[in-house]
Design a protein around this motif. Sequence first.
Motif, mmCIF file in Angstrom:
data_model
loop_
_atom_site.group_PDB
_atom_site.id
_atom_site.type_symbol
_atom_site.label_atom_id
_atom_site.label_comp_id
_atom_site.label_asym_id
_atom_site.label_seq_id
_atom_site.Cartn_x
_atom_site.Cartn_y
_atom_site.Cartn_z
ATOM 1 N N VAL A 282 9.216 -24.850 -38.548
ATOM 2 C CA VAL A 282 10.218 -25.874 -38.855
ATOM 3 C C VAL A 282 11.642 -25.343 -38.720
ATOM 4 N N PRO A 283 11.984 -24.174 -39.250
ATOM 5 C CA PRO A 283 13.382 -23.713 -39.103
ATOM 6 C C PRO A 283 13.831 -23.582 -37.650
ATOM 7 N N PHE A 284 12.969 -23.028 -36.807
ATOM 8 C CA PHE A 284 13.348 -22.889 -35.394
ATOM 9 C C PHE A 284 13.517 -24.252 -34.735
ATOM 10 N N SER A 285 12.605 -25.180 -35.001
ATOM 11 C CA SER A 285 12.707 -26.511 -34.398
ATOM 12 C C SER A 285 13.950 -27.243 -34.881
ATOM 13 N N CYS A 286 14.311 -27.047 -36.139
ATOM 14 C CA CYS A 286 15.537 -27.672 -36.649
ATOM 15 C C CYS A 286 16.769 -27.091 -35.973
ATOM 16 N N MET A 287 16.771 -25.789 -35.754
ATOM 17 C CA MET A 287 17.910 -25.160 -35.081
ATOM 18 C C MET A 287 18.060 -25.674 -33.656
ATOM 19 N N VAL A 288 16.947 -25.988 -32.998
ATOM 20 C CA VAL A 288 17.014 -26.506 -31.633
ATOM 21 C C VAL A 288 17.456 -27.964 -31.629
ATOM 22 N N ALA A 289 16.960 -28.750 -32.581
ATOM 23 C CA ALA A 289 17.224 -30.190 -32.573
ATOM 24 C C ALA A 289 18.574 -30.556 -33.175
ATOM 25 N N LEU A 290 19.100 -29.738 -34.083
ATOM 26 C CA LEU A 290 20.340 -30.107 -34.773
ATOM 27 C C LEU A 290 21.548 -30.216 -33.854
ATOM 28 N N PRO A 291 21.790 -29.306 -32.912
ATOM 29 C CA PRO A 291 22.956 -29.480 -32.021
ATOM 30 C C PRO A 291 22.909 -30.784 -31.230
ATOM 31 N N GLY A 292 21.722 -31.178 -30.782
ATOM 32 C CA GLY A 292 21.612 -32.434 -30.052
ATOM 33 C C GLY A 292 21.937 -33.629 -30.922
ATOM 34 N N ALA A 293 21.543 -33.583 -32.202
ATOM 35 C CA ALA A 293 21.855 -34.679 -33.116
ATOM 36 C C ALA A 293 23.353 -34.787 -33.350
ATOM 37 N N ILE B 68 18.625 -31.503 -23.373
ATOM 38 C CA ILE B 68 19.988 -31.785 -22.913
ATOM 39 C C ILE B 68 20.223 -33.285 -22.726
ATOM 40 N N ALA B 69 19.236 -33.985 -22.172
ATOM 41 C CA ALA B 69 19.436 -35.392 -21.825
ATOM 42 C C ALA B 69 19.285 -36.336 -23.007
ATOM 43 N N THR B 70 18.532 -35.954 -24.038
ATOM 44 C CA THR B 70 18.246 -36.868 -25.144
ATOM 45 C C THR B 70 19.496 -37.382 -25.848
ATOM 46 N N PRO B 71 20.476 -36.554 -26.220
ATOM 47 C CA PRO B 71 21.660 -37.108 -26.901
ATOM 48 C C PRO B 71 22.413 -38.135 -26.064
ATOM 49 N N PHE B 72 22.533 -37.936 -24.766
ATOM 50 C CA PHE B 72 23.257 -38.879 -23.911
ATOM 51 C C PHE B 72 22.520 -40.207 -23.810
ATOM 52 N N LEU B 73 21.213 -40.140 -23.525
ATOM 53 C CA LEU B 73 20.459 -41.375 -23.323
ATOM 54 C C LEU B 73 20.238 -42.123 -24.632
ATOM 55 N N THR B 74 20.125 -41.406 -25.735
ATOM 56 C CA THR B 74 19.963 -42.077 -27.026
ATOM 57 C C THR B 74 21.205 -42.877 -27.384
ATOM 58 N N CYS B 75 22.370 -42.341 -27.076
ATOM 59 C CA CYS B 75 23.620 -43.057 -27.371
ATOM 60 C C CYS B 75 23.750 -44.343 -26.570
ATOM 61 N N LEU C 129 19.713 -39.581 -35.576
ATOM 62 C CA LEU C 129 18.375 -39.401 -36.138
ATOM 63 C C LEU C 129 17.292 -39.438 -35.067
ATOM 64 N N VAL C 130 17.385 -40.406 -34.149
ATOM 65 C CA VAL C 130 16.388 -40.522 -33.087
ATOM 66 C C VAL C 130 16.427 -39.297 -32.183
ATOM 67 N N SER C 131 17.622 -38.852 -31.860
ATOM 68 C CA SER C 131 17.750 -37.660 -31.024
ATOM 69 C C SER C 131 17.141 -36.439 -31.718
ATOM 70 N N PHE C 132 17.432 -36.308 -32.999
ATOM 71 C CA PHE C 132 16.895 -35.161 -33.741
ATOM 72 C C PHE C 132 15.376 -35.208 -33.812
ATOM 73 N N MET C 133 14.797 -36.358 -34.125
ATOM 74 C CA MET C 133 13.345 -36.457 -34.310
ATOM 75 C C MET C 133 12.595 -36.218 -33.012
ATOM 76 N N GLN C 134 13.100 -36.744 -31.904
ATOM 77 C CA GLN C 134 12.417 -36.534 -30.625
ATOM 78 C C GLN C 134 12.347 -35.052 -30.272
#
Length: 320
Positions: free
Chosen positions: A22-33, A253-260, A271-276
Amino acid sequence: MIQYEGAKFHPLLLLQRRGSVVPFSCMVALPGAVLAVVLKLIAEHIGWPLLGLDDKDTVAGVAWTSVISLLGFLVVFRTSQAYSRFWEGTASLYRMQGEWFNAASSLVAFCKLSKADKSDTFVFKHTLVRLISLLNAVVLMDLSHSAAGAHVRTSARAFELELIDAEGIDRQSLLMINEVTEKAELIFHWIMQLIVESDNRNIFSVAPPILSRAFQELASGMLRYHDARKIASVPLPFPYVQCMELLLLFHLIATPFLTCIWVKSAFWASLVSFMQVFFLWSLNSIATELENPFGEDVNDLPARDLQLEMNRRLLMLLRP
């Protein structure tokens, strides 16, 4: 390996960092969120069109859904393969130890009514227990060393585990173990020779067909060792892992742009970007942890505990 009660739900397990992905996955997903929030605020207040797309572009939506589906299939497939490898390696190791202990137990029992000198029987039992303990330690360290990706085996790693009276083995034999590469095969050969020589001295009080069962169990345990070593030495195919890692990076890389583009609220876009990203990278990290149950990581099989357990069983055979 982390021990826990699997039949009960423990809220504290959710907060445990040791052995968790979980900590590693959060570190990867948090910048995108965070990036999704920033991009959404920019798009709303400045009017900057993101990628030249809007929420009515169905072609881009279908294409992105296809990418997500493909990536999800690849990650789930890798996780299922890793789960199978984990249990196959675990089963092979436990069966190996069971086969060798059964062989040792049978050989000690075959000496119960021996007509040979008691000193010869005593020496055979203790030599057999020493060699099987050493063989088990060599195998455990060899599997752990193979899992670490080393190409040259360290000669002294087998002696990092607790052995049964290692000083009782002559110095020349110990030096030979250090010199050869295939240590497990050498010790296995010594055990077979010990049984043949002891049978020639009439230490066993059973017929040859019954004695042959001990040879079969020892050989079966050796096959289990090679099955486990296959998992420790052969990873998943590199092209598969490489392509999946590239897809995960592209998705990150693409998830934050397309989610917006398709989510109106900045909060939900974040939230959606982070969860994906979090779920996909968590599954991929789990697969990485499970692909090889041997090694020295916290989620790997405990080699030292397995060696101690084997030693306790072998010492039990020497009790009168």
